[in-house]
Write an enzyme that holds these catalytic residues in place. Structure first.
Site, PDB file in Angstrom:
ATOM      1  N   GLY A  57       0.819  -1.211   0.000  1.00  0.00           N
ATOM      2  CA  GLY A  57       0.000   0.000   0.000  1.00  0.00           C
ATOM      3  C   GLY A  57       0.848   1.254   0.000  1.00  0.00           C
ATOM      4  O   GLY A  57       2.028   1.213  -0.372  1.00  0.00           O
ATOM      5  N   HIS A  88       4.213   1.842  -8.070  1.00  0.00           N
ATOM      6  CA  HIS A  88       3.233   0.752  -7.959  1.00  0.00           C
ATOM      7  C   HIS A  88       2.275   0.782  -9.156  1.00  0.00           C
ATOM      8  O   HIS A  88       1.929  -0.262  -9.712  1.00  0.00           O
ATOM      9  CB  HIS A  88       2.401   0.894  -6.682  1.00  0.00           C
ATOM     10  N   LYS A 102      13.201  -2.095  -8.473  1.00  0.00           N
ATOM     11  CA  LYS A 102      13.611  -1.225  -7.361  1.00  0.00           C
ATOM     12  C   LYS A 102      14.154  -2.073  -6.211  1.00  0.00           C
ATOM     13  O   LYS A 102      15.125  -1.713  -5.565  1.00  0.00           O
ATOM     14  CB  LYS A 102      12.405  -0.402  -6.919  1.00  0.00           C
TER      15      LYS A 102
HETATM   16  P1  AMP Z   1       6.183  -2.187  -1.654  1.00  0.00           P
HETATM   17  O1  AMP Z   1       4.779  -1.683  -1.494  1.00  0.00           O
HETATM   18  O2  AMP Z   1       7.228  -1.180  -1.321  1.00  0.00           O
HETATM   19  O3  AMP Z   1       6.397  -3.543  -1.041  1.00  0.00           O
HETATM   20  O4  AMP Z   1       6.372  -2.405  -3.213  1.00  0.00           O
HETATM   21  C1  AMP Z   1       5.472  -3.191  -3.942  1.00  0.00           C
HETATM   22  C2  AMP Z   1       6.058  -3.439  -5.300  1.00  0.00           C
HETATM   23  O5  AMP Z   1       6.290  -2.200  -5.967  1.00  0.00           O
HETATM   24  C3  AMP Z   1       7.402  -4.164  -5.232  1.00  0.00           C
HETATM   25  O6  AMP Z   1       7.444  -5.130  -6.268  1.00  0.00           O
HETATM   26  C4  AMP Z   1       8.377  -3.052  -5.456  1.00  0.00           C
HETATM   27  O7  AMP Z   1       9.598  -3.478  -6.019  1.00  0.00           O
HETATM   28  C5  AMP Z   1       7.624  -2.168  -6.419  1.00  0.00           C
HETATM   29  N1  AMP Z   1       8.136  -0.799  -6.410  1.00  0.00           N
HETATM   30  C6  AMP Z   1       8.423  -0.048  -5.318  1.00  0.00           C
HETATM   31  N2  AMP Z   1       8.931   1.144  -5.692  1.00  0.00           N
HETATM   32  C7  AMP Z   1       8.974   1.143  -7.041  1.00  0.00           C
HETATM   33  C8  AMP Z   1       9.417   2.082  -8.038  1.00  0.00           C
HETATM   34  N3  AMP Z   1       9.918   3.283  -7.701  1.00  0.00           N
HETATM   35  N4  AMP Z   1       9.310   1.739  -9.351  1.00  0.00           N
HETATM   36  C9  AMP Z   1       8.795   0.526  -9.689  1.00  0.00           C
HETATM   37  N5  AMP Z   1       8.369  -0.399  -8.812  1.00  0.00           N
HETATM   38  C10 AMP Z   1       8.458  -0.099  -7.514  1.00  0.00           C
END
Ligand code: AMP
Length: 285
Positions: A34, A40, A153
């Site tokens: 979230g 995302h 990332k």
């Molecule tokens: P998180 O909510 O931080 O666990 O991230 C969920 C997904 O979004 C994971 O697969 C992350 O690698 C991806 N994600 C987070 N930040 C970025 C970004 N800046 N660009 C692309 N994908 C991202």
């Protein structure tokens, strides 16, 4: 714009997906914690292109946080997240509570080797990937999507999830998606909201330094010397540096001059704290 179906039970999730499957529709999964940002959203857009139906999970997974980390203060913006996902035509949001995912008596954890022991994040967050891999294994099994999308990332995480999914024969294609950045190079992250104005100003030093190091290494400068210089620049800017490393992009094993000469795909990875916020990033070399 139709609202996504909000699901909080595993049986409801399975029923919804089974309905789609009965119509021959393909399914894409985008797991998140979230506090959604444009990074995302780029993942959900890629899922939309590759699958007829898209499920986004929103679950701040307690087992991937160490006791001293930011689990309780991790940003939670559920209503705004759902509004954003509605605008992206996401079909379902799976948002279970911790006791749905970890009912009383829960006693199983995925045990990892290979990329999970590369000596990067695992050195600083020793139980992190076991928590990630366990929740991702559960999500892959609960949804059984055709594809699941993860951001580059979190590059080591992407490698760990790919390895785990292959090793456990989970019938899911793991797809990596490029990192979305601010104009000054800072990788978008839900944790960027923690940054003070001053910290936000120095945060892009991580990406800029990696780019500079990558250019020098490609131009033939010595890898170790270039990294040592890069580490100095990051520390000088005010970070507490955990690592700046050059690795084989597939195995995540340390990369040397010979790997550079052979033109192998390499990855530069960084983790550093500015104030109390820990940032990670990486680029292709
Ligand atoms: P998180 O909510 O931080 O666990 O991230 C969920 C997904 O979004 C994971 O697969 C992350 O690698 C991806 N994600 C987070 N930040 C970025 C970004 N800046 N660009 C692309 N994908 C991202």
């Amino acid at each position: 714009m139709p609202r996504p179906i909000i699901l909080d039970s595993i049986s409801g999730l399975r029923q919804t997906v089974a309905g789609w499957r009965a119509n021959g529709e393909s399914v894409g999964l985008v797991p998140t914690m979230g506090a959604l940002h444009a990074g995302h959203i780029s993942l959900t857009q890629l899922a939309r292109k590759k699958a007829r139906r898209v499920v986004v999970s929103i679950f701040v997974n307690p087992t991937q946080f160490a006791p001293h980390e930011d689990f309780t203060k991790y940003p939670r913006t559920f209503e705004a997240d759902v509004d954003r996902l509605a605008a992206e035509n996401v079909d379902a949001v799976f948002a279970p509570t911790p006791d749905i995912m970890y009912p009383p008596g829960f006693a199983t954890t995925v045990s990892l080797d290979g990329p999970a022991k590369a000596g990067l994040e695992d050195m600083f967050r020793p139980s992190h990937f076991a928590g990630v891999a366990t929740i991702v294994a559960k999500l892959h099994i609960q949804v059984l999507p055709d594809i699941a999308i993860y951001g580059e990332k979190d590059f080591q995480q992407l490698a760990v999830i790919g390895q785990m999914t292959r090793d456990l024969d989970l019938p899911v294609e793991v797809i990596g998606a490029p990192t979305v950045r601010e104009e000054d190079g800072l990788a978008l992250s839900s944790r960027n909201v923690y940054l003070s104005e001053t910290e936000r100003r120095i945060a892009p030093v991580l990406h800029n330094t990696m780019q500079d190091c990558a250019r020098r290494i490609r131009a033939g400068e010595d890898g170790e010397q270039t990294l040592a210089r890069g580490r100095g620049i990051i520390i000088e800017a005010g970070f507490s540096l955990d690592y700046l490393e050059l690795r084989d992009a597939v195995s995540l094993a340390p990369a040397g001059a010979e790997d550079v000469r052979q033109g192998k795909p390499l990855r530069m990875l960084v983790a550093a704290k500015v104030g109390s916020t820990r940032l990670i990033d990486n680029i292709a070399v």
